[in-house]
Design a protein around this motif. Structure first.
Motif, PDB file in Angstrom:
ATOM      1  N   LEU A   1      45.268  33.435  35.533  1.00  0.00           N
ATOM      2  CA  LEU A   1      44.390  35.089  34.984  1.00  0.00           C
ATOM      3  C   LEU A   1      43.662  35.717  34.459  1.00  0.00           C
ATOM      4  O   LEU A   1      42.323  36.771  34.931  1.00  0.00           O
ATOM      5  CB  LEU A   1      45.520  35.853  33.733  1.00  0.00           C
ATOM      6  CG  LEU A   1      46.963  35.870  33.640  1.00  0.00           C
ATOM      7  CD1 LEU A   1      47.776  36.011  32.196  1.00  0.00           C
ATOM      8  CD2 LEU A   1      46.886  36.857  34.540  1.00  0.00           C
ATOM      9  N   GLU A   2      42.863  34.488  34.200  1.00  0.00           N
ATOM     10  CA  GLU A   2      40.877  34.229  33.840  1.00  0.00           C
ATOM     11  C   GLU A   2      40.495  34.288  34.551  1.00  0.00           C
ATOM     12  O   GLU A   2      39.183  35.135  35.256  1.00  0.00           O
ATOM     13  CB  GLU A   2      40.234  33.322  32.886  1.00  0.00           C
ATOM     14  CG  GLU A   2      41.562  33.449  31.415  1.00  0.00           C
ATOM     15  CD  GLU A   2      40.860  32.573  30.110  1.00  0.00           C
ATOM     16  OE1 GLU A   2      40.961  31.452  30.933  1.00  0.00           O
ATOM     17  OE2 GLU A   2      40.773  32.955  29.299  1.00  0.00           O
ATOM     18  N   ALA A   3      41.144  33.790  35.520  1.00  0.00           N
ATOM     19  CA  ALA A   3      40.325  33.461  36.878  1.00  0.00           C
ATOM     20  C   ALA A   3      40.538  34.569  37.957  1.00  0.00           C
ATOM     21  O   ALA A   3      39.674  35.372  38.906  1.00  0.00           O
ATOM     22  CB  ALA A   3      40.584  32.610  37.917  1.00  0.00           C
ATOM     23  N   ILE A   4      41.611  35.455  37.897  1.00  0.00           N
ATOM     24  CA  ILE A   4      40.711  36.299  38.539  1.00  0.00           C
ATOM     25  C   ILE A   4      40.484  38.296  37.419  1.00  0.00           C
ATOM     26  O   ILE A   4      39.758  38.994  38.870  1.00  0.00           O
ATOM     27  CB  ILE A   4      42.740  37.003  38.365  1.00  0.00           C
ATOM     28  CG1 ILE A   4      44.091  36.600  39.478  1.00  0.00           C
ATOM     29  CG2 ILE A   4      42.630  39.043  38.739  1.00  0.00           C
ATOM     30  CD1 ILE A   4      45.484  36.419  39.069  1.00  0.00           C
ATOM     31  N   GLY A   5      39.958  37.459  36.463  1.00  0.00           N
ATOM     32  CA  GLY A   5      39.113  38.379  35.822  1.00  0.00           C
ATOM     33  C   GLY A   5      40.021  38.532  34.738  1.00  0.00           C
ATOM     34  O   GLY A   5      39.117  40.166  34.204  1.00  0.00           O
ATOM     35  N   ALA A   6      41.045  38.686  34.158  1.00  0.00           N
ATOM     36  CA  ALA A   6      41.420  39.742  33.474  1.00  0.00           C
ATOM     37  C   ALA A   6      41.170  38.678  32.113  1.00  0.00           C
ATOM     38  O   ALA A   6      41.727  37.748  31.902  1.00  0.00           O
ATOM     39  CB  ALA A   6      43.384  39.795  33.584  1.00  0.00           C
TER      40      ALA A   6
END
Length: 362
Positions: free
Chosen positions: A204-209
């Motif tokens: 999720l962090e890699a996506i930007g969330a």
């Protein structure tokens, strides 16, 4: 005390055996299990706090007592559920139907009273009920909370960037205190589910969330509501006396026999997660279920409880020990979260949405 409980359950149409005795026999255990199943709470045959609370709520039907908002001791019961459902159908109540006569319900009652031209005090007594029954024509508009929840999802766009998700792990012994789990099993659950949750947070962090990981006793009940999170995902593992019990399951807030009480976002997300995990892992499909567990009910934020398998089953245990399977579970949940916001005619086939494809959408 037990004869009183038996008598109350018998009035609800449950078969509990001899209501005059204090024996906790097989007939009564089956009656307790049936009541728990009907109410969407943990079906273990034990008269625990959640079951006692549900029995207390079942005592009242709308009109049995005067309802008013008490901030110190909030009234709960089936009568409040019935009132909230009627108010929602008439367009006065925009909240989740949660059986609690809190400030939002009081405000809805006041709006009803204003429309009726009666005394505006937020108290649901005989006069207010007569007026409510006079204008209630079995409205089929759906509950306002559900309609607004759908509208929020539809209007929020497809991107996960900027959204916040709360990811919980290893909460079984916290949320389900009557479910027996040995210290070794509890440790295994923490190890496995925390790893899955960490992998999910990374994706999720890699996506930007934004993704907040909470584990076990560190879980803060209302953190998701405070943060304005889009969803809560709780990753757990189960145990059973039967070594044959196996498979994946997801749970959301609602009632399988009263679909108008369900969280539509929670239901859709649970179904998406279930489909993704079964497609990606090949594990047994134990389906998606509506439940009124306190762990699901106490939040306004849509929440899905994911059971990733049974620690007591050889095949499930081997699967959960495999890092590739843990990756598949994390990928599946991330894909389901993305698919929740994709318009149906553009929704990819279950099990095919990759992390790179999700990044491209964001």
């Amino acid at each position: 005390m037990l004869p009183n409980i038996k008598a109350q359950m018998a009035r609800l149409g449950l078969h509990v055996g001899d209501t005059e005795t204090a024996d906790f026999d097989r007939a009564f255990e089956l009656g307790v299990r049936q009541f728990q199943q009907d109410r969407g709470i943990l079906c273990d045959g034990v008269l625990g706090p959640e079951t006692f609370s549900a029995l207390e709520q079942a005592r009242y039907q709308l009109g049995d007592r005067v309802l008013r908002f008490d901030p110190v001791r909030v009234l709960t019961g089936d009568d409040v559920v019935n009132l909230q459902t009627k108010l929602a159908g008439l367009g006065f109540y925009p909240g989740r139907i949660d059986s609690e006569y809190a400030s939002l319900t009081e405000t809805a009652v006041k709006e009803l009273q204003m429309s009726l031209g009666t005394k505006v005090d937020g108290v649901t007594g005989p006069q207010t009920l007569r007026g409510l029954n006079a204008i209630d024509r079995n409205q089929d508009t759906g509950n306002l909370f559900a309609l607004q929840e759908r509208a929020r999802v539809a209007a929020s766009g497809t991107s996960l960037v900027g959204r916040t998700f709360v990811i919980e792990a290893a909460t079984t012994v916290v949320d389900f205190q009557t479910l027996p789990m040995t210290r070794e099993q509890s440790g295994l659950e923490r190890q496995i589910t925390s790893d899955i949750a960490s992998r999910l947070v990374g994706r999720l962090e890699a996506i930007g969330a934004g993704a907040l990981l909470l584990e076990g006793d560190a879980v803060e009940v209302n953190r998701a509501d405070t943060l304005g999170a889009s969803a809560v995902i709780t990753v757990t593992a189960d145990v059973s006396k039967s070594k044959d019990a196996n498979g994946l399951a997801t749970f959301y807030f609602g009632h399988e026999r009263q679909s108008d009480l369900n969280s539509p976002t929670g239901q859709k997300l649970a179904e998406l997660i279930q489909g993704e995990l079964v497609a990606r892992t090949g594990m047994q499909d134990c389906r998606t279920h509506a439940r009124t567990w306190s762990s699901l009910k106490r939040l306004k934020t849509p929440k899905v409880h994911v059971v990733s398998g049974y620690l007591t089953n050889k095949d499930d245990f081997e699967n959960l020990q495999d890092p590739h399977v843990r990756d598949a579970i994390a990928d599946g949940i991330a894909a389901a979260l993305q698919r929740l916001y994709i318009v149906e005619d553009k929704d990819p086939q279950t099990g095919t949405l990759s992390l790179d494809a999700i990044k491209a959408l964001n």
